[in-house]
Design an enzyme around this catalytic site. Structure first.
Site, PDB file in Angstrom:
ATOM      1  N   ARG A  27      73.762   3.106 -20.436  1.00 50.05           N
ATOM      2  CA  ARG A  27      72.838   2.418 -21.495  1.00 50.05           C
ATOM      3  C   ARG A  27      72.921   3.486 -22.488  1.00 50.05           C
ATOM      4  O   ARG A  27      72.341   4.656 -22.199  1.00 50.05           O
ATOM      5  CB  ARG A  27      71.396   2.038 -20.651  1.00 50.05           C
ATOM      6  CG  ARG A  27      70.385   1.529 -21.813  1.00 50.05           C
ATOM      7  CD  ARG A  27      70.784   0.221 -22.103  1.00 50.05           C
ATOM      8  NE  ARG A  27      69.798  -0.100 -23.379  1.00 50.05           N
ATOM      9  CZ  ARG A  27      68.304  -0.684 -23.113  1.00 50.05           C
ATOM     10  NH1 ARG A  27      68.430  -1.128 -21.570  1.00 50.05           N
ATOM     11  NH2 ARG A  27      67.854  -1.021 -23.795  1.00 50.05           N
ATOM     12  N   ARG A  62      74.158  -5.071 -24.438  1.00 52.04           N
ATOM     13  CA  ARG A  62      73.583  -3.816 -23.313  1.00 52.04           C
ATOM     14  C   ARG A  62      74.257  -3.894 -22.187  1.00 52.04           C
ATOM     15  O   ARG A  62      74.420  -5.001 -21.305  1.00 52.04           O
ATOM     16  CB  ARG A  62      71.893  -3.782 -23.291  1.00 52.04           C
ATOM     17  CG  ARG A  62      71.449  -4.863 -22.797  1.00 52.04           C
ATOM     18  CD  ARG A  62      70.617  -5.977 -23.596  1.00 52.04           C
ATOM     19  NE  ARG A  62      70.076  -5.627 -24.828  1.00 52.04           N
ATOM     20  CZ  ARG A  62      69.019  -4.927 -25.108  1.00 52.04           C
ATOM     21  NH1 ARG A  62      68.202  -4.817 -24.203  1.00 52.04           N
ATOM     22  NH2 ARG A  62      68.636  -4.497 -26.317  1.00 52.04           N
ATOM     23  N   ASP A  79      69.871  -3.520 -18.581  1.00 50.71           N
ATOM     24  CA  ASP A  79      68.371  -3.924 -19.058  1.00 50.71           C
ATOM     25  C   ASP A  79      67.498  -4.008 -17.661  1.00 50.71           C
ATOM     26  O   ASP A  79      67.859  -4.731 -17.023  1.00 50.71           O
ATOM     27  CB  ASP A  79      68.028  -4.847 -20.034  1.00 50.71           C
ATOM     28  CG  ASP A  79      67.177  -4.650 -20.911  1.00 50.71           C
ATOM     29  OD1 ASP A  79      66.636  -3.446 -21.061  1.00 50.71           O
ATOM     30  OD2 ASP A  79      66.730  -5.790 -21.844  1.00 50.71           O
ATOM     31  N   ASP A  88      63.668  -4.480 -16.664  1.00 52.60           N
ATOM     32  CA  ASP A  88      62.132  -4.652 -17.333  1.00 52.60           C
ATOM     33  C   ASP A  88      61.303  -4.878 -16.201  1.00 52.60           C
ATOM     34  O   ASP A  88      61.535  -5.638 -15.229  1.00 52.60           O
ATOM     35  CB  ASP A  88      62.388  -5.856 -18.267  1.00 52.60           C
ATOM     36  CG  ASP A  88      62.944  -5.669 -19.517  1.00 52.60           C
ATOM     37  OD1 ASP A  88      62.984  -4.335 -20.131  1.00 52.60           O
ATOM     38  OD2 ASP A  88      63.501  -6.711 -20.194  1.00 52.60           O
TER      39      ASP A  88
HETATM   40  N1  ROI Z   1      69.445 -12.710 -23.677  1.00 51.61           N
HETATM   41  C1  ROI Z   1      69.720 -13.030 -22.144  1.00 51.61           C
HETATM   42  N2  ROI Z   1      70.318 -14.314 -22.106  1.00 51.61           N
HETATM   43  N3  ROI Z   1      69.566 -12.238 -21.241  1.00 51.61           N
HETATM   44  C2  ROI Z   1      69.191 -11.036 -21.332  1.00 51.61           C
HETATM   45  O1  ROI Z   1      68.677 -10.403 -20.402  1.00 51.61           O
HETATM   46  C3  ROI Z   1      68.646 -10.695 -22.767  1.00 51.61           C
HETATM   47  N4  ROI Z   1      68.235  -9.395 -23.009  1.00 51.61           N
HETATM   48  C4  ROI Z   1      67.973  -9.085 -24.344  1.00 51.61           C
HETATM   49  C5  ROI Z   1      68.060  -9.877 -25.343  1.00 51.61           C
HETATM   50  C6  ROI Z   1      68.941  -9.251 -26.546  1.00 51.61           C
HETATM   51  C7  ROI Z   1      66.562 -10.365 -26.126  1.00 51.61           C
HETATM   52  N5  ROI Z   1      68.830 -11.046 -25.115  1.00 51.61           N
HETATM   53  C8  ROI Z   1      69.036 -11.535 -23.843  1.00 51.61           C
HETATM   54  O2  ROI Z   1      67.472  -8.137 -24.429  1.00 51.61           O
END
Ligand code: ROI
Length: 160
Positions: free
Chosen positions: A82, A92, A95, A97
């Site tokens: 990342r 990315r 991610d 979260d």
């Molecule tokens: N859109 C989708 N479908 N899934 C994600 O995990 C995701 N993560 C993000 C943003 C760019 C908002 N869009 C995303 O960070």
């Protein structure tokens, strides 16, 4: 503490990224992976000129604090390539979260829990429902109530 983690990737073989992340989550100190949802394919939220995402939600049992857990998640993101730059809404490799942490509401520089965007994110709510259909947020809202206002937006389960 029980914590739910959102996993997302749309770069560098996202299915492999997600699977590798799930393995890494199970190796965090003082933490065990209780269960993980299926992998899902979702349309990008934000700019549309980027690949579809692979998403999943994992349930962890941990004795780490929310901030300690965040450090561990960010270390996994870094290990999996990342690059944090001005790509808030861009593609990315990985991610991770924190969606929920115990029954806590947290608002500080580094964390907003429950995750601020979860109501709008079908790629969080549906995987979460798969593994925790009875879930309630700290404010008492049921996940099932949130799902009524959340379009699937083409979300599909990946079978493998
Ligand atoms: N859109 C989708 N479908 N899934 C994600 O995990 C995701 N993560 C993000 C943003 C760019 C908002 N869009 C995303 O960070």
């Amino acid at each position: 503490m029980i914590s739910y983690i959102g996993i997302g990737s749309n770069q560098s073989q996202p299915i492999e990224q997600a699977k590798q992340a799930i393995t890494a989550l199970n190796q965090i100190k003082n933490t065990t992976l209780v269960t993980c949802s299926s992998l899902y394919c979702s349309a990008p939220m934000g700019p549309q000129d980027q690949p579809d995402y692979i998403n999943a939600v994992a349930k962890l049992e941990t004795t780490l604090s929310a901030l300690e857990l965040l450090d561990e998640l960010q270390a996994i993101e870094q290990k999996q390539g990342r690059v944090r730059k001005d790509n808030r809404w861009g593609p990315r490799t990985l991610d991770l979260d924190i969606i929920l942490y115990a029954e806590q509401t947290i608002n500080n520089e580094r964390l907003t829990i429950p995750h601020y965007g979860m109501q709008q994110r079908e790629f969080v709510l549906y995987p979460l429902f798969e593994i925790a259909p009875q879930l309630q947020l700290p404010n008492g809202t049921f996940l099932t109530e949130m799902l009524k206002d959340c379009d699937k937006n083409g979300l599909t389960t990946i079978t493998s």
